[in-house]
Design an enzyme around this catalytic site. Structure first.
Site, PDB file in Angstrom:
ATOM      1  N   HIS A   1     -10.196 -24.426 -11.355  1.00 46.10           N
ATOM      2  CA  HIS A   1     -11.500 -24.827 -10.819  1.00 46.10           C
ATOM      3  C   HIS A   1     -12.555 -24.922 -11.913  1.00 46.10           C
ATOM      4  CE1 HIS A   1     -11.770 -20.447 -11.026  1.00 46.10           C
ATOM      5  NE2 HIS A   1     -13.081 -20.600 -11.094  1.00 46.10           N
TER       6      HIS A   1
ATOM      7  N   ASP B   1     -16.608 -24.065 -12.079  1.00 49.55           N
ATOM      8  CA  ASP B   1     -17.431 -23.187 -11.248  1.00 49.55           C
ATOM      9  C   ASP B   1     -18.518 -23.942 -10.478  1.00 49.55           C
ATOM     10  OD1 ASP B   1     -16.108 -20.835 -11.890  1.00 49.55           O
ATOM     11  OD2 ASP B   1     -17.369 -20.432 -13.633  1.00 49.55           O
TER      12      ASP B   1
ATOM     13  N   HIS C   1     -10.893 -23.667 -15.254  1.00 50.51           N
ATOM     14  CA  HIS C   1     -10.221 -22.424 -15.646  1.00 50.51           C
ATOM     15  C   HIS C   1      -9.447 -21.838 -14.468  1.00 50.51           C
ATOM     16  CE1 HIS C   1     -14.384 -21.441 -14.494  1.00 50.51           C
ATOM     17  NE2 HIS C   1     -13.882 -20.338 -13.960  1.00 50.51           N
TER      18      HIS C   1
ATOM     19  N   ARG D   1     -19.946 -11.940 -15.172  1.00 54.60           N
ATOM     20  CA  ARG D   1     -20.256 -13.331 -15.546  1.00 54.60           C
ATOM     21  C   ARG D   1     -21.747 -13.614 -15.453  1.00 54.60           C
ATOM     22  NH1 ARG D   1     -17.970 -18.016 -11.953  1.00 54.60           N
ATOM     23  NH2 ARG D   1     -20.124 -18.342 -11.257  1.00 54.60           N
TER      24      ARG D   1
HETATM   25  O1  LIG Z   1     -11.843 -13.443 -14.030  1.00 52.45           O
HETATM   26  C1  LIG Z   1     -11.645 -14.406 -14.770  1.00 52.45           C
HETATM   27  O2  LIG Z   1     -10.936 -14.368 -15.762  1.00 52.45           O
HETATM   28  C2  LIG Z   1     -12.318 -15.711 -14.464  1.00 52.45           C
HETATM   29  C3  LIG Z   1     -12.859 -15.721 -13.104  1.00 52.45           C
HETATM   30  C4  LIG Z   1     -13.651 -16.960 -12.817  1.00 52.45           C
HETATM   31  O3  LIG Z   1     -13.171 -17.865 -12.223  1.00 52.45           O
HETATM   32  C5  LIG Z   1     -15.024 -17.035 -13.303  1.00 52.45           C
HETATM   33  O4  LIG Z   1     -15.519 -16.105 -13.945  1.00 52.45           O
HETATM   34  O5  LIG Z   1     -15.654 -18.061 -13.073  1.00 52.45           O
HETATM   35 FE   LIG Z   2     -14.536 -19.503 -12.167  1.00 52.02          FE
END
Ligand SMILES: O=C(O)CCC(=O)C(=O)O
Ligand SMILES: [Fe+2]
Length: 277
Positions: free
Chosen positions: A97, A99, A253, A268
Site C-alpha cells: 500500500h 499510505d 510498502h 510514524r
Molecule cells: O510497521 C511497518 O513496518 C510499516 C507499517 C506501515 O504500513 C506504515 O507505517 O505506514
Molecule cells: Fe503504511
C-alpha cells in the site's frame, strides 16, 4: 560530519550517515536529505533514538503533519501514529500500500521509527513505483496514462475490525463519513521530479473507472503483482532506533507479519502532501 548516502539497490533506497536526528538538523543538511529522498525514494538512518517530539520536529521541516483518523496515536502528541502489534492488536499492514490514498491529498512522506522489535522477523519492504511504471511496455503505459481509479478507506480499514470495538467505533465512523471514496490518476506525476509512477495500491484501490468489472479486476490484479516484483523492491531488516523515511508519492510498502506472538512497536510521523496529478 558530512552526510553520505549509500545505495542499497541500483534504483531504490539508501542508508544515510553523518546526521544526528536527536539534535536540531541544520537547514543545509535538511536540504541535502530532501534531495537524497528525491534521488533514492527511501532513506534509512541507523541509531537514532529520537523522542516523539524530535521525530515530529524533523518531519515538520518537510511539511505539516498528518493525524491519522483511525489508527491509534500518542494521546500527548497525536502527530505520532503508534503501530503496536501483538496477539491482542494484530498487524494489518501486511499488504502492499501507499499510505492514506483514501484522502484527496495523500501524504508526501512517512517517517517510521522502530521502538521495539521481535527477536527475529518484522521486516518491511518498499517498492519503487517509478521503476515499476518504467518497466511497463509503451502500449500499457499509454492505456494507463489516461485512467483514474477509486480509493476507499474501508478496503484497508474494514468495519469488521474497527466498528465492532466500542473503543474504536465512534472515531472510525467519523473517519469513514469524512472520507468518501476518492478518485486518483492511475499514473501519478511526481510534483518535483516530473517522473511518473504507478498510483494504484492493493491497500486502498478498489476499481479503475470506465472499465468493466472484469477488466478493472484483472488490470488491478496485474498492476498489484507487477509493482511488487523483486526488481522494484527492497527489504529492510530493522534494528531498534532505525528510522525509515519514504517518499509516499512514488513508493508502496508492506510490513511482514511473521513475528506473532512476539510484539513490535513502531512510531510514524506523516507529512501532508498535495493532490495527485
Ligand atoms: O510497521 C511497518 O513496518 C510499516 C507499517 C506501515 O504500513 C506504515 O507505517 O505506514
Ligand atoms: Fe503504511
Amino acid at each position: 560530519m558530512s552526510i553520505l548516502f549509500k545505495r542499497i539497490t541500483p534504483k531504490t533506497g539508501a542508508i544515510v550517515t553523518g546526521v544526528d536526528l536527536t539534535k536540531p538538523v541544520s537547514a543545509g543538511d535538511l536540504k541535502i536529505i530532501e534531495q537524497g529522498l528525491l534521488e533514492h525514494q527511501i532513506l534509512f538512518f541507523r541509531d537514532q533514538p529520537v523522542t516523539p517530539q524530535q521525530q515530529c520536529d524533523f518531519a515538520r521541516f518537510f511539511g505539516d503533519l498528518h493525524i491519522h483518523p483511525i489508527y491509534p496515536v500518542l494521546p500527548e502528541l497525536p502527530e505520532i501514529m503508534v503501530i503496536d502489534t501483538h496477539e491482542g492488536f494484530l498487524p494489518d499492514n501486511d499488504n502492499w500500500h501507499t499510505d492514506v490514498t483514501f484522502s484527496q491529498t495523500p501524504p508526501l512522506a512517512g517517517i517510521l521509527a522502530a521502538k521495539q522489535l521481535p527477536s527475529v522477523g518484522g521486516d518491511t519492504l518498499w517498492a519503487n513505483t517509478v521503476a515499476a511504471y518504467d518497466a511497463l511496455s509503451a502500449p500499457i503505459q499509454k492505456l494507463l496514462d489516461g485512467l483514474t481509479a477509486v480509493h476507499s478507506v474501508s478496503k484497508s480499514f474494514p468495519p469488521s475490525r474497527w466498528a465492532n470495538d466500542p473503543d474504536t467505533k465512534e472515531r472510525y465512523e467519523r473517519a469513514v463519513a469524512k472520507h468518501p471514496p476518492v478518485n486518483h490518476p492511475v499514473v501519478r506525476t511526481h510534483p518535483v521530479t516530473g517522473k511518473k509512477g504507478l498510483f494504484v495500491n492493493h491497500g486502498f484501490t478498489t476499481r479503475i473507472n470506465g472499465l468493466s468489472d472484469a477488466e478493472s479486476d484483472h488490470l488491478l490484479a496485474f498492476l498489484f503483482a507487477h509493482v511488487s516484483r523483486p526488481e522494484f523492491t527492497i527489504r529492510w531488516n530493522w534494528q531498534v532506533n532505525d528510522i525509515a523515511f519514504w517518499d509516499n508519492r512514488i513508493t508502496q510498502h508492506y510490513a511482514v507479519a511473521d513475528y506473532l506472538p512476539e510484539r513490535r512497536i513502531m512510531h510514524r510521523a506523516t507529512v501532508n502532501g498535495d493532490k495527485p496529478f
